[in-house]
Write an enzyme that holds these catalytic residues in place. Sequence first.
Site, PDB file in Angstrom:
ATOM      1  CB  SER B  17       2.623  93.919 -51.955  1.00  0.00           C
ATOM      2  OG  SER B  17       3.803  92.812 -51.765  1.00  0.00           O
ATOM      3  NE  ARG B  40      -5.731  98.105 -47.877  1.00  0.00           N
ATOM      4  CZ  ARG B  40      -5.002  96.441 -47.880  1.00  0.00           C
ATOM      5  NH1 ARG B  40      -4.470  95.102 -48.045  1.00  0.00           N
ATOM      6  NH2 ARG B  40      -3.121  97.281 -46.642  1.00  0.00           N
ATOM      7  CG  HIS B  43      -1.637  94.147 -51.808  1.00  0.00           C
ATOM      8  ND1 HIS B  43      -2.069  93.056 -50.673  1.00  0.00           N
ATOM      9  CD2 HIS B  43      -0.740  93.344 -51.896  1.00  0.00           C
ATOM     10  CE1 HIS B  43      -1.889  93.156 -49.678  1.00  0.00           C
ATOM     11  NE2 HIS B  43      -0.219  92.852 -50.976  1.00  0.00           N
TER      12      HIS B  43
END
Lengths: 209, 209
Positions: B17, B40, B43
Amino acid sequence: MLDKIEIVKPTEIEKRSMEIITSELNGRTWPEPEFSIVKRCIHTSADFDYADNLCFSENAAMLGVEALRRGAVIVTDTRMAWSGINKKKLAEYGGEAFCFMSDADVAQEAKDRGCTRAAICMERGAALGKEVIFAVGNAPTALIRLYELIKAGEVKPALIIGAPVGFVNVVEAKELIMTAGVPYIVPKGRKGGSNIAATICNAMLYYKG
Amino acid sequence: MLDKIEIVKPTEIEKRSMEIITSELNGRTWPEPEFSIVKRCIHTSADFDYADNLCFSENAAMLGVEALRRGAVIVTDTRMAWSGINKKKLAEYGGEAFCFMSDADVAQEAKDRGCTRAAICMERGAALGKEVIFAVGNAPTALIRLYELIKAGEVKPALIIGAPVGFVNVVEAKELIMTAGVPYIVPKGRKGGSNIAATICNAMLYYKG
């Protein structure tokens, strides 16, 4: 700078937010309870993409509301979603929310079988022998396992909230679950998350129609 | 349709990812640990807006990492953010995560004083007498109260993660906290949420540099 802050009573903030969202949707509307779900997803994320990406199978939102009112339980794949679900309101209908992700035996079984904990959690949910709404906010593997369980006749969910978020297999897992032949609410594409899964549950719990 | 699912080991999914996110950022980059935080947040939300809206005061991310490594505690305004923070990792550094939102006396005090529970929670955090990272994922009133506490000399946060989400006072409260003279990480505008607040904490906890 404090003078730029509008004084709004805590109890009024949500009402006011929903008015702003409705206004910025520029007259777009959905039948209820879909509309409540669309608005609450936007409220939770400030992301108007949810007006475009949310997909409902026929009558899915009302089927979810009715299941909750009958005391259906919610099984989710994340502790965050579990935390966000209004469990007090759920209990008023006789329901309960389950998340098995932190169970030590789930971790062990996932390791032994080489699959994700989320997949095991869905199996645990299916084995409850109750009317279940599955609320998936993280793991596409949870949706894939649910698809397999449905096709094997091992579970017949009242509703699947298919809202994993991310970049690997998320789009595909959502497309897959929409062919499983059970009611679904799915934000198509990459977006979703435990906040979205929880807020869809809450929108149905709060729905008054 | 199952054949469209790419077989990726559970342990590889996050790595993969992050590679996709990095690739889709088309060469845009940030100094670390900011870059880890940007990635993040994307994500967690699949929302590339975070590449544009995240604001860091000078060296804020590294100051946060260092505070965590010294055992700073995290105080948050939502149970969902609390759930999402990796408390095991935090404990390895000697830290702990607090959320006072569900405390009965907090609800009572908020009612008596006509303010939000989140504002009271920030006061409780300030009163801990510890080095604190405040991670706000829901209530703009938490940021406003923090601003007042800072200006009154009652607290000096190691870092403020100012990530409330929404439509009423959220933009203004974020602008305000960025003038408080303490390190901050803030997704400007309406977006944010408990998932974003938690993921920023985790990005700092996982940072290895």
